[in-house]
Design a protein around this motif. Structure first.
Motif, PDB file in Angstrom:
ATOM      1  N   LYS A   1       0.831  -1.205   0.000  1.00 13.02           N
ATOM      2  CA  LYS A   1       0.000   0.000   0.000  1.00 13.02           C
ATOM      3  C   LYS A   1       0.867   1.257   0.000  1.00 13.02           C
ATOM      4  O   LYS A   1       0.559   2.248  -0.675  1.00 13.02           O
ATOM      5  CB  LYS A   1      -0.950   0.012   1.195  1.00 13.02           C
ATOM      6  CG  LYS A   1      -1.964   1.158   1.151  1.00 13.02           C
ATOM      7  CD  LYS A   1      -2.954   1.079   2.298  1.00 13.02           C
ATOM      8  CE  LYS A   1      -4.063   2.124   2.140  1.00 13.02           C
ATOM      9  NZ  LYS A   1      -3.559   3.502   2.058  1.00 13.02           N
TER      10      LYS A   1
ATOM     11  N   ASP B   1       0.694   4.319  -2.623  1.00 14.93           N
ATOM     12  CA  ASP B   1       0.276   5.630  -2.129  1.00 14.93           C
ATOM     13  C   ASP B   1       1.290   6.741  -2.406  1.00 14.93           C
ATOM     14  O   ASP B   1       1.010   7.910  -2.116  1.00 14.93           O
ATOM     15  CB  ASP B   1       0.039   5.569  -0.615  1.00 14.93           C
ATOM     16  CG  ASP B   1      -1.248   4.849  -0.255  1.00 14.93           C
ATOM     17  OD1 ASP B   1      -2.054   4.582  -1.167  1.00 14.93           O
ATOM     18  OD2 ASP B   1      -1.440   4.541   0.937  1.00 14.93           O
ATOM     19  N   ASN B   2       2.463   6.368  -2.950  1.00 15.49           N
ATOM     20  CA  ASN B   2       3.506   7.363  -3.151  1.00 15.49           C
ATOM     21  C   ASN B   2       4.080   7.274  -4.563  1.00 15.49           C
ATOM     22  O   ASN B   2       4.104   6.196  -5.165  1.00 15.49           O
ATOM     23  CB  ASN B   2       4.621   7.173  -2.126  1.00 15.49           C
ATOM     24  CG  ASN B   2       4.166   7.463  -0.715  1.00 15.49           C
ATOM     25  OD1 ASN B   2       4.128   8.608  -0.289  1.00 15.49           O
ATOM     26  ND2 ASN B   2       3.798   6.415   0.016  1.00 15.49           N
TER      27      ASN B   2
ATOM     28  N   GLY C   1      -0.235  -1.625  -5.831  1.00 16.24           N
ATOM     29  CA  GLY C   1      -0.542  -2.224  -4.544  1.00 16.24           C
ATOM     30  C   GLY C   1      -0.839  -3.711  -4.636  1.00 16.24           C
ATOM     31  O   GLY C   1      -1.105  -4.357  -3.621  1.00 16.24           O
TER      32      GLY C   1
END
Length: 236
Positions: free
Chosen positions: A73, A77-78, A154
């Protein structure tokens, strides 16, 4: 026409686990701890889940898909630039001090003998790519984090490189060379973990390094050799 991609003489293969085998630590759990310590993720939640899954791993009960959903994750998320900056910092401050000459020399011994060498780790390819290079590997077989259009999704790509998945992925690599674990001249596999028992059983020469308790018991029963790379420096 002769198939020039298939070796005339089958080579010997040398396979190496990474965490607690070639380095005296766990690069996957360590990456999570690094993210927590630097404040890049929520401290309480991430540390708790990271330790929870690490306990499962050591017990041999890890659900690899659940773990990947958690650990990937942060990749999703980055953006890649940020992730690469974090990884560079992680390599320099946490991993580089764990790269010991004994481990590099063991890999070099097999390379110098003309063996096909691969780092075979359950830790994801994003974290382990620079570690493999630092240890002298040209081939990394790791759990693949799926990437689409330059961003991680992810999700896992392919078969997680864990337990029997290591056999699947090693054979997929060898298949590209016209080989398999059954057709190479011989195979070595070095590991510390009971999770690697399936691939150890497939190897011509299984070798345990700093084994966990369950693997140590199995290795003694099967008369597999033990070696220790780090001596007093090693901390389980």
């Amino acid at each position: 026409m002769m198939n020039t991609t298939k070796p005339i003489t089958a080579p010997t293969v040398a396979l190496f686990d990474l965490d607690h085998t070639l380095i005296p630590g766990d690069s996957d759990h360590g990456w999570g701890s690094f993210l927590v310590d630097r404040g890049y993720v929520d401290h309480a939640f991430y540390e708790s889940k990271n330790d929870y899954f690490y306990g499962q791993y050591k017990a041999g009960t890890l659900n690899i898909y659940e773990y990947c959903e958690f650990s990937f994750k942060v990749l999703a998320d980055n953006d890649l630039m940020t992730l690469n900056e974090w990884r560079d910092e992680y390599m320099a401050t946490i991993i580089a001090p764990m790269i010991r000459p004994q481990a590099v020399a063991l890999v070099k011994k097999h390379r110098d003998a003309g063996h096909l060498c691969a780092l075979v780790t359950a830790t994801n390819d994003f974290v382990t790519a620079p570690i493999a290079k630092a240890l002298g590997f040209d081939t990394l077989i790791a759990t693949q984090a799926e990437m689409v259009a330059g961003r991680y999704t992810g999700k896992v790509a392919g078969t997680p490189n864990f337990q029997s998945g290591k056999i699947i992925n090693v054979n997929a690599w060898l298949e590209g060379l016209g080989l398999s674990l059954d057709t190479v001249a011989a195979s070595y596999f070095y590991s510390d973990s009971i999770n690697d028992l399936p691939l150890l059983e497939q190897a011509t020469f299984p070798v345990v390094i700093h084994p966990d308790e369950r693997l140590a018991q199995e290795a003694k029963k099967r008369h597999w050799p033990f070696i220790e790379l780090f001596h007093s420096e090693y901390a389980a």
